[in-house]
Write a protein that holds these residues in place. Structure first.
Motif, PDB file in Angstrom:
ATOM      1  N   GLU A  46      -8.723  -2.295 -24.620  1.00 34.78           N
ATOM      2  CA  GLU A  46      -8.910  -3.197 -25.754  1.00 34.78           C
ATOM      3  C   GLU A  46      -7.740  -4.159 -25.925  1.00 34.78           C
ATOM      4  O   GLU A  46      -7.936  -5.336 -26.250  1.00 34.78           O
ATOM      5  N   ASP A  96     -19.857  -2.135 -20.661  1.00 36.99           N
ATOM      6  CA  ASP A  96     -18.849  -2.497 -21.668  1.00 36.99           C
ATOM      7  C   ASP A  96     -18.626  -3.999 -21.578  1.00 36.99           C
ATOM      8  O   ASP A  96     -18.297  -4.528 -20.504  1.00 36.99           O
ATOM      9  N   LYS A 139     -18.684  -1.333 -30.772  1.00 31.07           N
ATOM     10  CA  LYS A 139     -18.810  -2.791 -30.771  1.00 31.07           C
ATOM     11  C   LYS A 139     -18.545  -3.374 -29.384  1.00 31.07           C
ATOM     12  O   LYS A 139     -18.568  -4.603 -29.199  1.00 31.07           O
ATOM     13  N   ARG A 140     -18.284  -2.516 -28.425  1.00 30.43           N
ATOM     14  CA  ARG A 140     -18.015  -2.961 -27.053  1.00 30.43           C
ATOM     15  C   ARG A 140     -19.101  -2.532 -26.071  1.00 30.43           C
ATOM     16  O   ARG A 140     -19.211  -3.094 -24.998  1.00 30.43           O
ATOM     17  N   LYS A 193     -11.323 -13.612 -21.443  1.00 25.99           N
ATOM     18  CA  LYS A 193     -10.660 -13.124 -22.659  1.00 25.99           C
ATOM     19  C   LYS A 193      -9.829 -14.223 -23.300  1.00 25.99           C
ATOM     20  O   LYS A 193      -9.948 -14.475 -24.499  1.00 25.99           O
ATOM     21  N   ARG A 252     -16.260  -5.763 -22.366  1.00 29.90           N
ATOM     22  CA  ARG A 252     -14.903  -6.146 -21.987  1.00 29.90           C
ATOM     23  C   ARG A 252     -14.732  -6.250 -20.480  1.00 29.90           C
ATOM     24  O   ARG A 252     -13.751  -6.852 -20.007  1.00 29.90           O
ATOM     25  N   GLN A 296      -8.919   3.603 -24.006  1.00 26.83           N
ATOM     26  CA  GLN A 296      -9.506   2.526 -24.800  1.00 26.83           C
ATOM     27  C   GLN A 296      -8.433   1.606 -25.384  1.00 26.83           C
ATOM     28  O   GLN A 296      -8.658   0.398 -25.543  1.00 26.83           O
ATOM     29  N   GLN A 336     -14.344  -9.768 -19.492  1.00 26.89           N
ATOM     30  CA  GLN A 336     -13.126 -10.511 -19.796  1.00 26.89           C
ATOM     31  C   GLN A 336     -12.389 -10.926 -18.523  1.00 26.89           C
ATOM     32  O   GLN A 336     -11.555 -11.830 -18.554  1.00 26.89           O
ATOM     33  N   SER A 343     -18.309  -8.839 -30.199  1.00 23.40           N
ATOM     34  CA  SER A 343     -18.394  -9.091 -28.764  1.00 23.40           C
ATOM     35  C   SER A 343     -18.236 -10.575 -28.424  1.00 23.40           C
ATOM     36  O   SER A 343     -17.642 -10.923 -27.398  1.00 23.40           O
ATOM     37  N   VAL A 350     -14.459 -11.420 -28.422  1.00 21.32           N
ATOM     38  CA  VAL A 350     -13.572 -10.824 -27.422  1.00 21.32           C
ATOM     39  C   VAL A 350     -13.935 -11.197 -25.994  1.00 21.32           C
ATOM     40  O   VAL A 350     -13.128 -10.999 -25.080  1.00 21.32           O
TER      41      VAL A 350
END
Length: 501
Positions: A442, A341, A415-416, A362, A343, A438, A346, A270, A273
């Motif tokens: 990703e 999440d 892992k997200r 990101k 992400r 996904q 990002q 994490s 990213v």
């Protein structure tokens, strides 16, 4: 084809032959080495060919390799941006200078006279020409060099040739139709202009090249990640097989498993990213990141500045993303990312800002100064191991091996977000849809969503932050989503006419 098949500059090779002795230099006193001279020298000094292979890797990130000279012409990462726009996961949310505007409106891809169609054609065939020169110098397509180092060089050249043909099939063909004629195949640098070959023939060449490359690279220990090794070749072949589908899916599964289990790569965590307050980590800027399979270490010596992927994509670089050509995640795709999440972070989530939904969290430089990076020192990623987990999940789902598909997907998604147990309840089309989603989340901004769109035969619908075609359903095989064979090729190759779609 000779007008787009340019020989790579061989100046580096002149340095490489210094160990061959003065007699060689005296009897071959030309400024540049011919193909015959390279072949003669390569038998005793692999450094001669190594310089040429190195030149191919340089072409992958050099500006102007598409022959257009525009600020969107800078090698592979440039076409990653084009593909993300074509599949609409990337939105041009603000257009000040006009770069990519007509691409997003699909006016360039329907006009074969537009030079945007020429850029990928010239770029990939230029690399193919260079790879063919290396292969010819090492003995030809059906020869296995005796020298171990030359075997490794042959393996890299064949893998690079396949990489180029793969992207040509994605950009210039609507979908995988084995009997349809799509591209001319060149496997020798001296071949004249040729007619188009069928999809099946192009894919057969890629399969042959990559299968042989994997064998040739078995003992290759690369010195830098810009070089193709066995695992890069396996990843490329997995993409080829996944695109073909059918009875090739099992082979794609095996290849992705080998990369995952034996390549030594780890999924980016994490902190790698998403920006979490420590700019010394993450940012997708360091080729040494353990999760990167293939990438290039860029330094000031490479001479890249605002004309670069970082220039077009990163607000912390002095160029277009900062100055007013904003590339953001599609609103609908952003909305599909759960709040828990990582992400989600990002992308800048303040809708009142001119930076809305751009990837502030990101892609970033170490100092995170807006418009601060003037000369590029941040690296390029071409392939990472997360792709292999997602591709493994995808092909397993297609093979109805759903336990394996769920396991691979959970390995990444776990892992997200803190709890990925929802995946256990997915099956059938719902599982396939989640894997595709996904993949888009990703790999956003990395040029892989376009490939996934075609494999999954998806229909895209643009979110509200695009400047055109908002809400219009666009199927994966809409002719607007692929390039036309360019006017230059049609005019100069009597074996090819227009109407490639």
């Amino acid at each position: 084809m000779k007008r787009i098949y340019l020989l790579a500059l061989m100046a580096v090779l002149i340095v490489g032959i210094t160990g061959c002795g003065e007699d060689f230099l005296e009897v071959q006193p030309t400024q540049f080495l011919s193909e015959e001279q390279v072949a003669e020298a390569a038998a005793n000094n692999p450094d001669v060919v190594a310089g040429s292979v190195s030149g191919i890797y340089t072409l992958m990130f050099e500006t102007g390799t598409g022959g257009d000279g525009g600020h969107d012409d800078f090698g592979q990462k440039g076409y990653d941006i084009f593909s993300d726009f074509l599949c609409s996961d990337m939105a041009l949310s603000i257009s000040t200078y006009g770069w990519y505007r007509r691409t997003t409106e699909y006016t360039e891809t329907t006009d074969y006279t537009n030079t945007t169609n020429y850029m990928p054609w010239r770029y990939y065939y230029r690399l193919i020409r260079s790879a063919n020169t290396v292969i010819s110098a090492l003995g030809g397509n059906d020869v296995t060099p005796e020298n171990e180092e030359n075997k490794h060089l042959m393996g890299q050249a064949k893998a690079l040739r396949a990489y180029c043909y793969f992207y040509l099939t994605q950009f210039f063909a609507l979908e995988y139709e084995p009997s349809k004629e799509i591209l001319p195949i060149y496997t020798d640098p001296t071949e004249p202009n040729l007619p188009k070959s069928t999809t099946a023939e192009v894919f057969a060449l890629m399969e042959k090249d990559l299968t042989e490359a994997i064998d040739l690279l078995e003992t290759f220990n690369r010195t830098a990640k810009n070089e193709v090794n066995k695992y890069v070749a396996e990843g490329l072949l997995a993409y080829v097989y996944a695109t073909m589908g059918g009875d090739k899916l099992a082979a794609a599964k095996t290849l992705t498993e080998d990369v995952i289990n034996n390549g030594g790569f780890t999924i980016m965590d994490s902190t790698e990213v998403v920006y979490m307050g420590d700019a010394s980590v993450g940012g997708f800027r360091d080729v040494s990141t353990p999760g990167w399979i293939w990438g290039v270490d860029l330094t000031l010596d490479n001479g890249l500045d605002l004309i670069s992927w970082w220039g077009q994509m990163d607000v912390f670089t002095y160029s277009y993303q900062w100055a007013g050509d904003r590339k953001a995640i599609d609103q609908g795709l952003y909305d599909a990312i759960p709040a828990n999440d990582v992400r989600k972070g990002q992308f800048y989530g303040d809708p009142s800002s001119g930076y809305y939904l751009i990837p502030l969290g990101k892609f970033y430089t170490a100092d995170r100064a807006i418009g601060g990076q003037r000369n590029i020192e941040t690296d390029y990623v071409y392939m990472r191991v997360a792709e292999m987990y997602l591709l493994h999940a995808e092909v397993c789902a297609q093979l109805n091996q759903e336990d394996a598909a769920r396991a691979s997907l959970k390995e990444l998604v776990g892992k997200r977000m803190a709890d990925a147990s929802y995946i256990d309840g997915l099956s059938g089309q719902a599982l396939k849809d989640e894997i595709y989603l996904q993949t888009r989340i990703e790999l956003w901004g990395e040029g892989k969503s376009y490939l996934a769109m075609k494999r999954n035969k998806a229909t895209i619908v643009r979110g509200s932050n695009h400047l055109s075609l908002v809400g219009e359903p666009i199927p994966y095989n809409d002719p607007r989503l692929t390039f036309e064979i360019p006017q230059n090729e049609i005019q100069n190759n009597p074996n090819i006419d227009s109407g490639n779609k």
